[in-house]
Motif scaffolding. Sequence first.
Motif, PDB file in Angstrom:
ATOM      1  N   UNK A 280       7.574  -2.509  -4.623  1.00 41.49           N
ATOM      2  CA  UNK A 280       6.455  -2.735  -3.800  1.00 41.49           C
ATOM      3  C   UNK A 280       5.805  -3.877  -4.199  1.00 41.49           C
ATOM      4  N   UNK A 281       5.670  -3.992  -5.831  1.00 41.70           N
ATOM      5  CA  UNK A 281       4.976  -5.023  -6.522  1.00 41.70           C
ATOM      6  C   UNK A 281       5.407  -6.214  -6.147  1.00 41.70           C
ATOM      7  N   UNK A 282       7.085  -6.340  -6.280  1.00 38.48           N
ATOM      8  CA  UNK A 282       7.677  -7.676  -5.567  1.00 38.48           C
ATOM      9  C   UNK A 282       7.415  -7.766  -3.944  1.00 38.48           C
ATOM     10  N   UNK A 283       7.197  -6.772  -3.166  1.00 35.51           N
ATOM     11  CA  UNK A 283       6.814  -6.890  -1.787  1.00 35.51           C
ATOM     12  C   UNK A 283       5.349  -7.582  -1.924  1.00 35.51           C
ATOM     13  N   UNK A 284       4.752  -7.399  -2.761  1.00 31.09           N
ATOM     14  CA  UNK A 284       3.210  -7.906  -2.667  1.00 31.09           C
ATOM     15  C   UNK A 284       2.705  -9.116  -3.428  1.00 31.09           C
TER      16      UNK A 284
ATOM     17  N   UNK B 203       5.028   2.843   3.192  1.00 30.20           N
ATOM     18  CA  UNK B 203       3.855   1.896   3.102  1.00 30.20           C
ATOM     19  C   UNK B 203       3.041   1.652   4.618  1.00 30.20           C
ATOM     20  N   UNK B 204       4.066   1.986   5.740  1.00 31.96           N
ATOM     21  CA  UNK B 204       3.544   1.708   7.145  1.00 31.96           C
ATOM     22  C   UNK B 204       2.472   2.930   7.464  1.00 31.96           C
ATOM     23  N   UNK B 205       2.744   3.961   7.004  1.00 31.21           N
ATOM     24  CA  UNK B 205       1.953   5.188   7.191  1.00 31.21           C
ATOM     25  C   UNK B 205       0.684   5.118   6.393  1.00 31.21           C
ATOM     26  N   UNK B 206       0.646   4.568   5.103  1.00 28.99           N
ATOM     27  CA  UNK B 206      -0.199   4.290   4.289  1.00 28.99           C
ATOM     28  C   UNK B 206      -1.417   3.218   4.865  1.00 28.99           C
ATOM     29  N   UNK B 207      -0.785   2.127   5.414  1.00 28.91           N
ATOM     30  CA  UNK B 207      -1.691   1.040   5.965  1.00 28.91           C
ATOM     31  C   UNK B 207      -2.493   1.586   7.285  1.00 28.91           C
ATOM     32  N   UNK B 208      -1.609   2.570   7.991  1.00 24.41           N
ATOM     33  CA  UNK B 208      -2.554   3.284   9.158  1.00 24.41           C
ATOM     34  C   UNK B 208      -3.612   4.188   8.762  1.00 24.41           C
ATOM     35  N   UNK B 209      -3.320   4.685   7.582  1.00 26.39           N
ATOM     36  CA  UNK B 209      -4.317   5.926   7.229  1.00 26.39           C
ATOM     37  C   UNK B 209      -5.485   5.015   6.530  1.00 26.39           C
ATOM     38  N   UNK B 210      -5.219   3.941   5.992  1.00 29.14           N
ATOM     39  CA  UNK B 210      -6.557   3.133   5.165  1.00 29.14           C
ATOM     40  C   UNK B 210      -7.358   2.598   6.283  1.00 29.14           C
ATOM     41  N   UNK B 211      -6.757   2.128   7.498  1.00 31.09           N
ATOM     42  CA  UNK B 211      -7.430   1.623   8.616  1.00 31.09           C
ATOM     43  C   UNK B 211      -8.128   2.685   9.182  1.00 31.09           C
ATOM     44  N   UNK B 212      -7.611   3.898   9.103  1.00 29.05           N
ATOM     45  CA  UNK B 212      -8.569   4.797   9.669  1.00 29.05           C
ATOM     46  C   UNK B 212      -9.618   5.408   8.866  1.00 29.05           C
ATOM     47  N   UNK B 213      -9.617   5.139   7.711  1.00 26.95           N
ATOM     48  CA  UNK B 213     -10.799   5.458   6.769  1.00 26.95           C
ATOM     49  C   UNK B 213     -11.456   4.438   6.494  1.00 26.95           C
ATOM     50  N   UNK B 214     -11.101   3.178   6.916  1.00 27.78           N
ATOM     51  CA  UNK B 214     -11.904   1.959   6.628  1.00 27.78           C
ATOM     52  C   UNK B 214     -11.898   1.613   5.056  1.00 27.78           C
ATOM     53  N   UNK B 215     -10.680   1.650   4.260  1.00 27.04           N
ATOM     54  CA  UNK B 215     -10.806   1.458   3.148  1.00 27.04           C
ATOM     55  C   UNK B 215      -9.618  -0.029   2.825  1.00 27.04           C
TER      56      UNK B 215
END
Length: 308
Positions: free
Chosen positions: A265-269, A296-308
């Motif tokens: 993930x660090x390399x991907x980032x 990662x995809x589910x994390x991105x979705x969840x972060x958007x839902x909570x506005x983080x």
Amino acid sequence: MPLLTEDAKGVYVIAVTPFLDNGEIDWTSVDRMVDFYEEKGVIGLTILGQLGEAPKMTADESKAIAKRVIARAKVPVVVGVTAPGLAAMRELSDFVMEIGSAGVMVAPPWTTKTDDQAYAFYASVGEALGQTPFVLQDYPLTTNVTIAPKVIDRIVRDVPNCVMLKHEDWPGLGKISALRASSEKGETRRISILCGNGGLFLPEEMGRGADGAMTGFCYPEMMVGVVDKYGKGDVERAHDIFDAYLPLARYEQQQGLGLAARKYVLAKRGVISSAALRKPGASLSKIDINDVERLLARQKKRLAEIGA
């Protein structure tokens, strides 16, 4: 750079060691990694820990990594100096302190079996290190050494340069409560307690009196956010942030494979150029990568839902 003290708070992230595909240290990525961690709000860096693959490096490489990171960092740097003997520990400790380290971290040897042995070891460490402040690393899952709260209390009372506990029992929440109860009663000094285990229990640990985290995760902003919100009394928001990242943090806690996932993930980032571990080390299969990408995809979705 100021020395580490009992008042340390926040996130001291455990840094990975970037390697090229051929196993050589990737110095360009070392610089980029330091900048990345600081941009994400960490208070300090901890290098040459187990997840920094320190046991796979030569003594000269360890010194070179420490020199590079300390010169680059704008935040305090703690260096792992655990070694089979006190002489080697003292040598590396003296070197890193001379070039600006804030302190060092020491884990007990696996041969430690009794309370008296644990106390005697850290009493010897305190004497060997002189005025150098050190972190007592309590990580039974890896060291196979369990240090009871009463023993830690005794060490804290008698060894003044022990200024921090890296709490990494599993999960050991009762240990934090016991240690804080002792200091609140005036039986011991109140030292800093920063927690490990990839942040898996971080909200609960903060609730028990921890001061922050000293661990690694490919999204250090999670730990920074949790510690910040908890410190401001916004406990529910701290849990919201934590919950969004938890599935990936859990995946990272797999023995062996977890570090490979973190480096992927660090390399991907774009933080490090290669996800390679120095041999011997695990690597992700195609199925493993699919797992991580889904998380990662589910994390991105969840972060958007909570506005983080």
